[in-house]
Design a protein around this motif. Sequence first.
Motif, mmCIF file in Angstrom:
data_model
loop_
_atom_site.group_PDB
_atom_site.id
_atom_site.type_symbol
_atom_site.label_atom_id
_atom_site.label_comp_id
_atom_site.label_asym_id
_atom_site.label_seq_id
_atom_site.Cartn_x
_atom_site.Cartn_y
_atom_site.Cartn_z
ATOM 1 N N LEU A 94 36.386 -33.783 51.755
ATOM 2 C CA LEU A 94 36.939 -33.204 52.951
ATOM 3 C C LEU A 94 36.022 -33.530 53.956
ATOM 4 O O LEU A 94 34.806 -33.141 53.712
ATOM 5 C CB LEU A 94 37.516 -31.762 52.612
ATOM 6 C CG LEU A 94 38.483 -31.778 51.518
ATOM 7 C CD1 LEU A 94 38.863 -30.196 51.415
ATOM 8 C CD2 LEU A 94 39.977 -32.497 52.211
ATOM 9 N N THR A 142 35.231 -28.533 36.020
ATOM 10 C CA THR A 142 36.433 -29.044 36.586
ATOM 11 C C THR A 142 37.443 -29.540 35.506
ATOM 12 O O THR A 142 38.495 -29.615 35.446
ATOM 13 C CB THR A 142 36.350 -30.187 37.576
ATOM 14 O OG1 THR A 142 35.665 -29.653 38.611
ATOM 15 C CG2 THR A 142 37.681 -30.766 38.195
ATOM 16 N N LEU A 199 41.213 -28.670 34.311
ATOM 17 C CA LEU A 199 42.062 -29.609 34.313
ATOM 18 C C LEU A 199 42.765 -29.572 32.842
ATOM 19 O O LEU A 199 43.816 -30.084 32.499
ATOM 20 C CB LEU A 199 41.596 -30.949 34.562
ATOM 21 C CG LEU A 199 41.411 -31.091 36.446
ATOM 22 C CD1 LEU A 199 40.863 -32.414 36.493
ATOM 23 C CD2 LEU A 199 42.861 -30.819 37.121
ATOM 24 N N MET A 235 39.140 -32.907 42.703
ATOM 25 C CA MET A 235 37.937 -32.465 43.570
ATOM 26 C C MET A 235 37.303 -31.331 42.798
ATOM 27 O O MET A 235 38.025 -30.619 41.517
ATOM 28 C CB MET A 235 38.380 -31.785 44.755
ATOM 29 C CG MET A 235 38.919 -32.842 45.571
ATOM 30 S SD MET A 235 39.134 -32.068 47.474
ATOM 31 C CE MET A 235 40.714 -31.176 47.109
ATOM 32 N N SER A 280 34.469 -25.277 43.916
ATOM 33 C CA SER A 280 34.034 -25.107 45.494
ATOM 34 C C SER A 280 35.070 -24.480 46.259
ATOM 35 O O SER A 280 34.587 -24.039 47.261
ATOM 36 C CB SER A 280 33.939 -26.613 45.795
ATOM 37 O OG SER A 280 35.018 -27.520 46.089
ATOM 38 N N CYS A 281 36.305 -24.104 45.557
ATOM 39 C CA CYS A 281 37.277 -23.352 46.555
ATOM 40 C C CYS A 281 37.981 -22.253 45.747
ATOM 41 O O CYS A 281 38.065 -21.290 46.256
ATOM 42 C CB CYS A 281 38.505 -24.184 46.817
ATOM 43 S SG CYS A 281 37.964 -25.536 47.953
HETATM 44 C C1 HEC Z 1 39.246 -27.700 49.137
HETATM 45 C C2 HEC Z 1 39.537 -26.501 48.237
HETATM 46 C C3 HEC Z 1 40.036 -26.540 47.095
HETATM 47 C C4 HEC Z 1 39.726 -27.372 45.870
HETATM 48 C C5 HEC Z 1 38.691 -28.152 45.777
HETATM 49 C C6 HEC Z 1 40.761 -27.023 44.820
HETATM 50 N N1 HEC Z 1 41.807 -26.146 45.478
HETATM 51 FE FE1 HEC Z 1 43.279 -25.279 44.492
HETATM 52 N N2 HEC Z 1 44.045 -24.571 45.764
HETATM 53 C C7 HEC Z 1 43.530 -24.431 47.218
HETATM 54 C C8 HEC Z 1 44.314 -23.752 47.998
HETATM 55 C C9 HEC Z 1 43.707 -23.345 49.664
HETATM 56 C C10 HEC Z 1 45.372 -23.433 47.474
HETATM 57 C C11 HEC Z 1 46.661 -22.577 47.873
HETATM 58 C C12 HEC Z 1 46.265 -21.026 47.779
HETATM 59 C C13 HEC Z 1 47.591 -20.277 48.240
HETATM 60 O O1 HEC Z 1 48.597 -20.661 48.570
HETATM 61 O O2 HEC Z 1 47.180 -18.944 48.239
HETATM 62 C C14 HEC Z 1 45.218 -23.922 46.084
HETATM 63 C C15 HEC Z 1 46.207 -23.673 45.051
HETATM 64 C C16 HEC Z 1 46.020 -23.961 43.719
HETATM 65 C C17 HEC Z 1 47.119 -23.546 42.737
HETATM 66 C C18 HEC Z 1 48.267 -22.713 42.961
HETATM 67 C C19 HEC Z 1 47.788 -21.303 42.829
HETATM 68 C C20 HEC Z 1 48.864 -20.594 43.461
HETATM 69 O O3 HEC Z 1 48.540 -19.165 43.110
HETATM 70 O O4 HEC Z 1 49.988 -21.012 43.927
HETATM 71 C C21 HEC Z 1 46.280 -23.773 41.567
HETATM 72 C C22 HEC Z 1 46.809 -23.677 39.982
HETATM 73 C C23 HEC Z 1 45.038 -24.682 41.864
HETATM 74 N N3 HEC Z 1 45.069 -24.616 43.103
HETATM 75 C C24 HEC Z 1 44.215 -25.242 40.886
HETATM 76 C C25 HEC Z 1 43.064 -26.113 41.358
HETATM 77 C C26 HEC Z 1 42.324 -26.754 40.496
HETATM 78 C C27 HEC Z 1 42.540 -27.014 38.835
HETATM 79 C C28 HEC Z 1 41.412 -27.440 41.021
HETATM 80 C C29 HEC Z 1 40.540 -28.576 40.718
HETATM 81 C C30 HEC Z 1 41.069 -29.556 40.085
HETATM 82 C C31 HEC Z 1 41.578 -26.860 42.583
HETATM 83 N N4 HEC Z 1 42.612 -26.316 42.619
HETATM 84 C C32 HEC Z 1 40.795 -27.492 43.607
HETATM 85 C C33 HEC Z 1 42.396 -24.902 47.484
HETATM 86 C C34 HEC Z 1 41.806 -25.811 46.731
#
Ligand code: HEC
Length: 165
Positions: free
Chosen positions: A76, A135, A139, A154, A158-159
Amino acid sequence: MFHHAAGGYALQGTLCGSIGACGAIINLAAMDKENSHTKILTDLISWYSQCSFPTQRFDAIATYKNQVQKVAVSPLCHTSVSGWMVAANSSYHAKERKDRCAKVAAETVYQTMVMLNAYAEGKYKPLAAKLSPETESCLSCHGPKAADNAKGQMDCLSCHDDHTK
Ligand code: HEC
Ligand code: HEC
């Protein structure tokens, strides 16, 4: 064609525009039955996330040399450039930030050419390191072989926090 890609596409800070533009070239040059174009782009994106930018490869033609380096962390624009600006005590409209992003774009083009030349010679091998164990662990439950409810490769941490700890 790619003027709009600046600033992570129309200044939205989404995908780093250099990855988007190189992705189009990779698609043109390496699309085949083995899905090489997708594999090469996946590799380029992972390589980018792991790279400490800017490299010094272009310092001879750059205004600012030996700039502070910072790992991009993700593909990003937001993460890559914001992390660098804070590390380098810079700001988006500063000239040294423009130099940094020009070097990021040049390095991404350079690596794309390394990959495509290897592909053309039938010698392509992935450049980026594998996904981190963290990660991989996320996964193993959220990825395509399990719940399949989180898209992407990703660096999750980091988030997100690790809710299994
Ligand atoms: C760049 C930031 C970022 C990265 C990197 C990231 N996510 Fe997310 N993810 C988010 C955001 C923002 C949301 C939306 C959260 C919300 O709706 O409250 C989300 C949502 C999710 C959700 C749904 C959660 C929900 O309550 O609806 C899951 C499961 C998830 N991510 C898993 C992962 C996984 C596993 C990885 C790594 C492969 C990952 N994320 C990488 C930012 C990220
Ligand atoms: C052992 C399996 C397992 C592992 C490993 C795992 N998760 Fe989950 N995760 C789940 C389950 C099950 C849920 C609940 C899903 C639901 O609500 O349907 C969940 C929910 C979530 C959510 C949404 C709810 C919340 O707590 O905010 C996010 C985001 C998330 N996981 C991210 C991650 C990340 C990031 C990692 C890696 C650091 C990870 N998970 C590792 C099984 C796992």
